[in-house]
Design an enzyme around this catalytic site. Structure first.
Site, PDB file in Angstrom:
ATOM      1  N   HIS A 417       0.820  -1.217   0.000  1.00 57.22           N
ATOM      2  CA  HIS A 417       0.000   0.000   0.000  1.00 57.22           C
ATOM      3  C   HIS A 417       0.849   1.261   0.000  1.00 57.22           C
ATOM      4  O   HIS A 417       2.046   1.257   0.320  1.00 57.22           O
ATOM      5  CB  HIS A 417      -0.961   0.000   1.195  1.00 57.22           C
ATOM      6  CG  HIS A 417      -0.294   0.089   2.536  1.00 57.22           C
ATOM      7  ND1 HIS A 417       0.034   1.288   3.130  1.00 57.22           N
ATOM      8  CD2 HIS A 417       0.090  -0.871   3.414  1.00 57.22           C
ATOM      9  CE1 HIS A 417       0.593   1.055   4.311  1.00 57.22           C
ATOM     10  NE2 HIS A 417       0.638  -0.245   4.503  1.00 57.22           N
ATOM     11  N   CYS A 436       2.813  -4.686   7.043  1.00 55.75           N
ATOM     12  CA  CYS A 436       2.522  -4.583   5.613  1.00 55.75           C
ATOM     13  C   CYS A 436       3.668  -3.891   4.878  1.00 55.75           C
ATOM     14  O   CYS A 436       4.571  -3.323   5.482  1.00 55.75           O
ATOM     15  CB  CYS A 436       1.206  -3.840   5.393  1.00 55.75           C
ATOM     16  SG  CYS A 436      -0.244  -4.818   5.822  1.00 55.75           S
TER      17      CYS A 436
END
Length: 506
Positions: A417, A436
Site C-alpha cells: 500500500h 505490511c
C-alpha cells in the site's frame, strides 16, 4: 557378485521384518520407507552395480558429492568418506558379499537423502518461525527420481534439475565457488585503516593493502600498488559499500571497516543459509511475479526474465516483522478505507486512547464503531472490550493506506500500500511498518500493472484518487507475489549483495 544374488539380498532385506537395514546420519522413518519403495519400483534390482561391477553412476555421484559444498551442503551428511572408502575396498577385492550389499544400500540412501535436501531444504528451523509462511510446493517423489536417474544414467543432470530455478540460486552458487577459491588461495587480508582523515590525493602506507583487498573481492581498482587516495579507490569503496549494505560514502568508516574484515567463512555461511532458504521455497516461479525481499527493502516486478519495475519499500519493523508468504495479486483499490488491525489496535490505539481519550482518535483521523456500524465515543473502548469495536479511517491522502492499496488475499492480512509517510523512502534503513509493505511509487506501479487498459493511466489514477471515492479494479493477468527473507540478494547488475539481517533470523 552375481546380480541374482544381489536381487535375492534386496528382496529378503525388505521382506523380512528382522532384516538389518542401514541407517545413515539424519535418516528418518520416511527415508527408510523411501528406500524400500525405491527398490520395489526398481524390481529389486541394484541401482549402482550390474553384472560387470560398479557402474559409472557411482563415480558421477561421488563427483557430485565432492562439489556439493558449493550448494552450502556438507558432503559428510551424505557419507562421502564412507562411500569412497567402501568403493576402494571393493575395487581391491577386500570385501565380502555382505559388504557389497551394504555399499549398494549406502549409496542409495545417500542419494535419497541428498534428493530430499536439495528439493525441500536440509534444515527446518526457519519453518518454525511464526512469520515464515513461504511454502515449497514441490511434489517430491525421490524413489521415482532415483529410478529415472539410473534409467538415463545421468546423475549430474538429475542433481542439476533438483536445484531451485530462481536466478538468485545460480548466482549464489557462483559466488560460493568464487569465495571458496579465494579461501583456498589465502583468503582476504585484514584491513586496518580509516580514511576520514586522509585528504584526496594524499598518500598513506595502508592504502595499497586496501586496494589489493578490494581488487581481490570486487575486482576494482585496477591499480593495487598506488599509495594515493584517488577517485578510482573512492569508486571501489562505494561499490563495496553498495554490495555490503553500507551507506555509499566512499570513505572507510567504522561500519565499512567491519564489513571489510568479515571472514570468508562468515560469508560462505550466509550464502549456504540463503541457498537453503531458496530450496525450502518454491523451486519455480511462474512469471510475471512480484518479488519483495524484506532485508533488501525493495520490490521487483519480474517478467520475461527481467526486472521491469523496481522501487523501494518500507517493511515491518523488527518488533512487528512482515510475514513471509506467497499469494496472488487480486485487485487494486483506489482511495482505500482503513480498518485498524487487531495488533495495532491493541499495541498502539488502546494505549493512545488511554492517554488522550477521544482527542487521540481525532488527531489520527480515526472513528470508532460498534458492531452495528454506529459511531461511538472512544471512552466506551477499553482493553477488555475492544474486540467489540472497530476503528477506521476514511480514504484520503493522509490515510494510513495512502491513496492506493494492492490486495493479495492471505490469512495474515499482509498487503502492499501507499503511505502518508513518504519521507521514509529516502532513508537507507526502511524497516518501520507494522507488517505490511509500503511502496514508494504506488500510482506509477498501479498504472504499470493496469497498462493493458486505457482507462488507468497515471493521470487518470491521480484524478480518481482526488475524488476520495473507493474503487476496486481487478487484475486481469495472473501475478504472483512472493515476500521473502533473504540476506543475500542481487543488485541490478547481477552482483551478489550481503544485506543486514534486520530480524536476526540468520
Amino acid at each position: 557378485m552375481k546380480i541374482e544374488n544381489m536381487v535375492h539380498f534386496l528382496t529378503t532385506t525388505f521382506d523380512s521384518a528382522s532384516s538389518k537395514t542401514l541407517v545413515i546420519a539424519g535418516d528418518t522413518c520416511r527415508h527408510i520407507e523411501e528406500l524400500k519403495r525405491s527398490y520395489a519400483l526398481h524390481k529389486f534390482l541394484p541401482f549402482w552395480m550390474n553384472e560387470e561391477g560398479i557402474t559409472q553412476n557411482v563415480s558421477d555421484y561421488i563427483m557430485v558429492l565432492n562439489n556439493i559444498r558449493y550448494d552450502g551442503l556438507n558432503a559428510e551428511d551424505y557419507q562421502l568418506n564412507k562411500i569412497e572408502a567402501s568403493l576402494n575396498d571393493i575395487k581391491q577385492n577386500k570385501t565380502a558379499a555382505a559388504t557389497i550389499n551394504d555399499f549398494e544400500l549406502l549409496v542409495t540412501q545417500s542419494f535419497l537423502k541428498l534428493s530430499n535436501d536439495m528439493m525441500l531444504g536440509n534444515d527446518t528451523s526457519s519453518l518454525h518461525k511464526k512469520d515464515w509462511k513461504n511454502k515449497n510446493d514441490s511434489l517430491v517423489d525421490v524413489a521415482t527420481i532415483l529410478c529415472k536417474t539410473i534409467e538415463h544414467n545421468d546423475v549430474v543432470q538429475a542433481v542439476n534439475l533438483m536445484r531451485p530455478k530462481h536466478r538468485y540460486y545460480k548466482a549464489f552458487l557462483k559466488e560460493y565457488k568464487r569465495l571458496d577459491e579465494l579461501k583456498i588461495n589465502g583468503g582476504l587480508a585484514q584491513i586496518n585503516i580509516s580514511t576520514d582523515s586522509i585528504a584526496f590525493d594524499a598518500t598513506d602506507k595502508n592504502i595499497p593493502p586496501l586496494r589489493k583487498r578490494l581488487r581481490n573481492d570486487i575486482g576494482i581498482p585496477t591499480d593495487t600498488s598506488s599509495l594515493l587516495w584517488t577517485q578510482d579507490l573512492v569508486n571501489a569503496v562505494k561499490k563495496f559499500q553498495h554490495l555490503n549494505y553500507c551507506k555509499e560514502t566512499g570513505k572507510i568508516d567504522s561500519i565499512t571497516l567491519r564489513k571489510l574484515n568479515v571472514s570468508i567463512d562468515t560469508k560462505l555461511a550466509c550464502l549456504a543459509l540463503n541457498m537453503n532458504r531458496l530450496r525450502k521455497m518454491k523451486h519455480d516461479f511462474p512469471q510475471p511475479y512480484i518479488w519483495v525481499d524484506v532485508p533488501k527493502m525493495e520490490l521487483d516486478y519480474v517478467e520475461h526474465d527481467s526486472i521491469q519495475f523496481n522501487m523501494r519499500v518500507v517493511v515491518g519493523k523488527p518488533a512487528r516483522p512482515t510475514t513471509m508468504l506467497d499469494a496472488q495479486l487480486e485487485n487494486i483499490v483506489f482511495s482505500p478505507p482503513w480498518t485498524v488491525p487487531p495488533t495495532i489496535m491493541k499495541e498502539d490505539v488502546l494505549p493512545g486512547i488511554a492517554r488522550r481519550g477521544g482527542s487521540y482518535l481525532a488527531r489520527k483521523g480515526l472513528k470508532a464503531y460498534d458492531r452495528r456500524g454506529r459511531v461511538v465515543s472512544a471512552s466506551a473502548i477499553t482493553s477488555k472490550n475492544y474486540r467489540n469495536f472497530s476503528i477506521g479511517q476514511a480514504p484520503g491522502y493522509r490515510s494510513s493506506l495512502g491513496e492506493v492499496k494492492f490486495n493479495l488475499p492471505n490469512p495474515w492480512s499482509i498487503y502492499l500500500h501507499d503511505t502518508p509517510h513518504r519521507e521514509d523512502f529516502v532513508k537507507f534503513y526502511r524497516a518501520f511498518s507494522s507488517g505490511c509493505i509500503r511502496v514508494h511509487h504506488p500510482k506509477e506501479f498501479a498504472a504499470f500493472l493496469l497498462r493493458d487498459s486505457l482507462d488507468y493511466s497515471y493521470a487518470k489514477i491521480d484524478s480518481i484518487c482526488k475524488k476520495r471515492r473507493t474503487i476496486f479494479v481487478p487484475i486481469k493477468r495472473t501475478v504472483a507475489v512472493h515476500i521473502v527473507y533473504l540476506t543475500n540478494a542481487l543488485d541490478s547488475a547481477g552482483n551478489v549483495m550481503y544485506l543486514k539481517d534486520i530480524y536476526k533470523w540468520d
